[in-house]
Design a protein around this motif. Structure first.
Motif, PDB file in Angstrom:
ATOM      1  N   LYS A  44      31.564   7.046 -18.078  1.00 40.22           N
ATOM      2  CA  LYS A  44      32.403   7.874 -16.893  1.00 40.22           C
ATOM      3  C   LYS A  44      32.968   6.808 -16.500  1.00 40.22           C
ATOM      4  N   THR A  45      33.285   5.411 -16.659  1.00 44.61           N
ATOM      5  CA  THR A  45      34.158   3.938 -16.555  1.00 44.61           C
ATOM      6  C   THR A  45      35.178   4.469 -17.336  1.00 44.61           C
ATOM      7  N   ARG A  46      34.705   4.859 -18.830  1.00 41.50           N
ATOM      8  CA  ARG A  46      35.733   4.877 -19.686  1.00 41.50           C
ATOM      9  C   ARG A  46      36.692   5.793 -19.710  1.00 41.50           C
ATOM     10  N   GLN A  47      36.275   7.150 -19.487  1.00 41.52           N
ATOM     11  CA  GLN A  47      37.294   8.302 -19.243  1.00 41.52           C
ATOM     12  C   GLN A  47      38.216   7.920 -17.849  1.00 41.52           C
ATOM     13  N   LEU A  48      38.156   7.586 -16.789  1.00 37.09           N
ATOM     14  CA  LEU A  48      38.560   6.914 -15.828  1.00 37.09           C
ATOM     15  C   LEU A  48      39.838   6.041 -16.015  1.00 37.09           C
ATOM     16  N   VAL A  49      39.740   5.396 -16.434  1.00 34.76           N
ATOM     17  CA  VAL A  49      40.698   4.284 -17.955  1.00 34.76           C
ATOM     18  C   VAL A  49      41.629   5.139 -18.653  1.00 34.76           C
ATOM     19  N   ALA A  50      41.460   6.105 -18.640  1.00 32.75           N
ATOM     20  CA  ALA A  50      42.158   7.052 -19.474  1.00 32.75           C
ATOM     21  C   ALA A  50      42.579   8.032 -18.916  1.00 32.75           C
ATOM     22  N   ASP A  51      42.028   8.631 -17.723  1.00 33.07           N
ATOM     23  CA  ASP A  51      42.580   9.322 -16.910  1.00 33.07           C
ATOM     24  C   ASP A  51      43.953   8.328 -16.030  1.00 33.07           C
ATOM     25  N   LEU A  52      43.435   7.217 -15.886  1.00 36.25           N
ATOM     26  CA  LEU A  52      44.500   6.554 -15.360  1.00 36.25           C
ATOM     27  C   LEU A  52      46.114   6.347 -16.283  1.00 36.25           C
ATOM     28  N   ALA A  53      45.938   6.253 -17.467  1.00 34.47           N
ATOM     29  CA  ALA A  53      47.183   6.540 -18.496  1.00 34.47           C
ATOM     30  C   ALA A  53      47.111   7.767 -18.700  1.00 34.47           C
ATOM     31  N   THR A  54      46.370   9.105 -18.502  1.00 31.38           N
ATOM     32  CA  THR A  54      46.698  10.031 -18.157  1.00 31.38           C
ATOM     33  C   THR A  54      47.844  10.644 -17.009  1.00 31.38           C
ATOM     34  N   LEU A  55      47.255  10.231 -15.657  1.00 28.28           N
ATOM     35  CA  LEU A  55      48.426  10.309 -14.335  1.00 28.28           C
ATOM     36  C   LEU A  55      49.703   9.674 -14.723  1.00 28.28           C
ATOM     37  N   ARG A  56      49.642   8.519 -15.853  1.00 24.96           N
ATOM     38  CA  ARG A  56      50.655   7.474 -15.802  1.00 24.96           C
ATOM     39  C   ARG A  56      51.504   7.927 -16.008  1.00 24.96           C
ATOM     40  N   LYS A  57      51.447   8.869 -17.153  1.00 29.41           N
ATOM     41  CA  LYS A  57      52.066   8.767 -18.292  1.00 29.41           C
ATOM     42  C   LYS A  57      52.715  10.773 -17.371  1.00 29.41           C
ATOM     43  N   LEU A  58      52.418  11.279 -17.019  1.00 30.32           N
ATOM     44  CA  LEU A  58      52.843  12.162 -16.411  1.00 30.32           C
ATOM     45  C   LEU A  58      53.624  11.801 -14.990  1.00 30.32           C
ATOM     46  N   LEU A  59      53.699  10.450 -13.918  1.00 33.41           N
ATOM     47  CA  LEU A  59      54.314  10.233 -13.212  1.00 33.41           C
ATOM     48  C   LEU A  59      55.497   9.540 -14.023  1.00 33.41           C
ATOM     49  N   ARG A  60      55.322   9.645 -15.053  1.00 33.25           N
ATOM     50  CA  ARG A  60      56.614   9.124 -16.258  1.00 33.25           C
ATOM     51  C   ARG A  60      57.599   9.646 -16.346  1.00 33.25           C
ATOM     52  N   HIS A  61      57.243  10.880 -16.489  1.00 31.69           N
ATOM     53  CA  HIS A  61      57.657  11.956 -16.590  1.00 31.69           C
ATOM     54  C   HIS A  61      58.539  12.954 -16.338  1.00 31.69           C
ATOM     55  N   LEU A  62      58.102  12.233 -13.907  1.00 28.58           N
ATOM     56  CA  LEU A  62      57.939  13.207 -13.888  1.00 28.58           C
ATOM     57  C   LEU A  62      59.974  13.192 -13.762  1.00 28.58           C
ATOM     58  N   GLY A  63      60.047  12.343 -13.388  1.00 23.98           N
ATOM     59  CA  GLY A  63      61.990  11.861 -13.141  1.00 23.98           C
ATOM     60  C   GLY A  63      62.571  12.733 -13.883  1.00 23.98           C
ATOM     61  N   PRO A  64      62.269  12.167 -15.749  1.00 20.18           N
ATOM     62  CA  PRO A  64      63.689  12.480 -16.567  1.00 20.18           C
ATOM     63  C   PRO A  64      63.278  13.800 -17.113  1.00 20.18           C
ATOM     64  N   LEU A  65      61.980  14.414 -17.314  1.00 15.55           N
ATOM     65  CA  LEU A  65      61.864  15.905 -17.590  1.00 15.55           C
ATOM     66  C   LEU A  65      62.488  16.995 -16.728  1.00 15.55           C
ATOM     67  N   ASP A  66      63.204  17.648 -17.313  1.00 21.37           N
ATOM     68  CA  ASP A  66      63.642  18.934 -15.855  1.00 21.37           C
ATOM     69  C   ASP A  66      62.540  19.374 -15.428  1.00 21.37           C
ATOM     70  N   CYS A  67      62.152  20.878 -15.157  1.00 19.41           N
ATOM     71  CA  CYS A  67      60.491  20.880 -14.503  1.00 19.41           C
ATOM     72  C   CYS A  67      60.435  21.504 -15.141  1.00 19.41           C
ATOM     73  N   VAL A  68      61.184  22.423 -15.826  1.00 27.20           N
ATOM     74  CA  VAL A  68      60.407  23.652 -17.646  1.00 27.20           C
ATOM     75  C   VAL A  68      60.032  22.417 -18.601  1.00 27.20           C
ATOM     76  N   THR A  69      60.325  21.651 -18.691  1.00 26.74           N
ATOM     77  CA  THR A  69      59.477  20.682 -19.732  1.00 26.74           C
ATOM     78  C   THR A  69      58.514  20.236 -19.470  1.00 26.74           C
ATOM     79  N   TYR A  70      58.717  19.654 -18.036  1.00 27.68           N
ATOM     80  CA  TYR A  70      57.617  19.102 -17.314  1.00 27.68           C
ATOM     81  C   TYR A  70      56.444  19.757 -17.168  1.00 27.68           C
TER      82      TYR A  70
END
Length: 134
Positions: A44-70
């Protein structure tokens, strides 16, 4: 080095503040903090750390990508995460109450739906969700 007193501990955890999570590789900081005991951490701890990476990726791409690509990225990312393991190992961030908002808002950015149609679509989605549980 040293034994690490309270002051050193405070210094180490300073980088783990929520505000820092938006501007640094928070998942990397957490992983670095856990490196010494990573072999002792549970799934569960390892999954939470992996989830942090995933959520940061989503946050990082929110602005630069157009809505369809996002939206496509979100769907592809969640599909690939689900494909990695059984539903029992579903990413923990997807199990959080607020996770549906990520999908909802990404979808709404692509599909502009008026209020009446949105209410109907949400009611249909809720009815389908309740039907699956039975």
């Amino acid at each position: 080095g040293g034994e690490g007193g309270a002051g050193e501990e405070d210094e180490e955890t300073h980088d783990l503040l929520v505000e820092q999570a938006l501007f640094k590789s928070f998942d990397v900081l957490v992983r670095t903090q856990l490196d010494a005991v990573w072999h002792l951490t549970g799934r569960k701890t390892r999954q939470l750390v992996a989830d942090l990476a995933t959520l940061r990726k989503l946050l990082r791409h929110l602005g630069p990508l157009d809505c369809v690509t996002y939206h496509e990225l979100l769907l592809a990312l969640t599909g690939s995460e689900l494909a990695k393991g059984a539903m029992a190992h579903r990413p923990l961030w997807m199990l959080m109450d607020a996770s549906h908002l990520v999908f909802k808002h990404a979808r709404e950015r692509v599909y502009q739906v008026d209020g009446d149609a949105r209410a109907l679509a949400e009611a249909e989605a809720e009815a389908k969700g309740k039907g699956k549980g039975k």
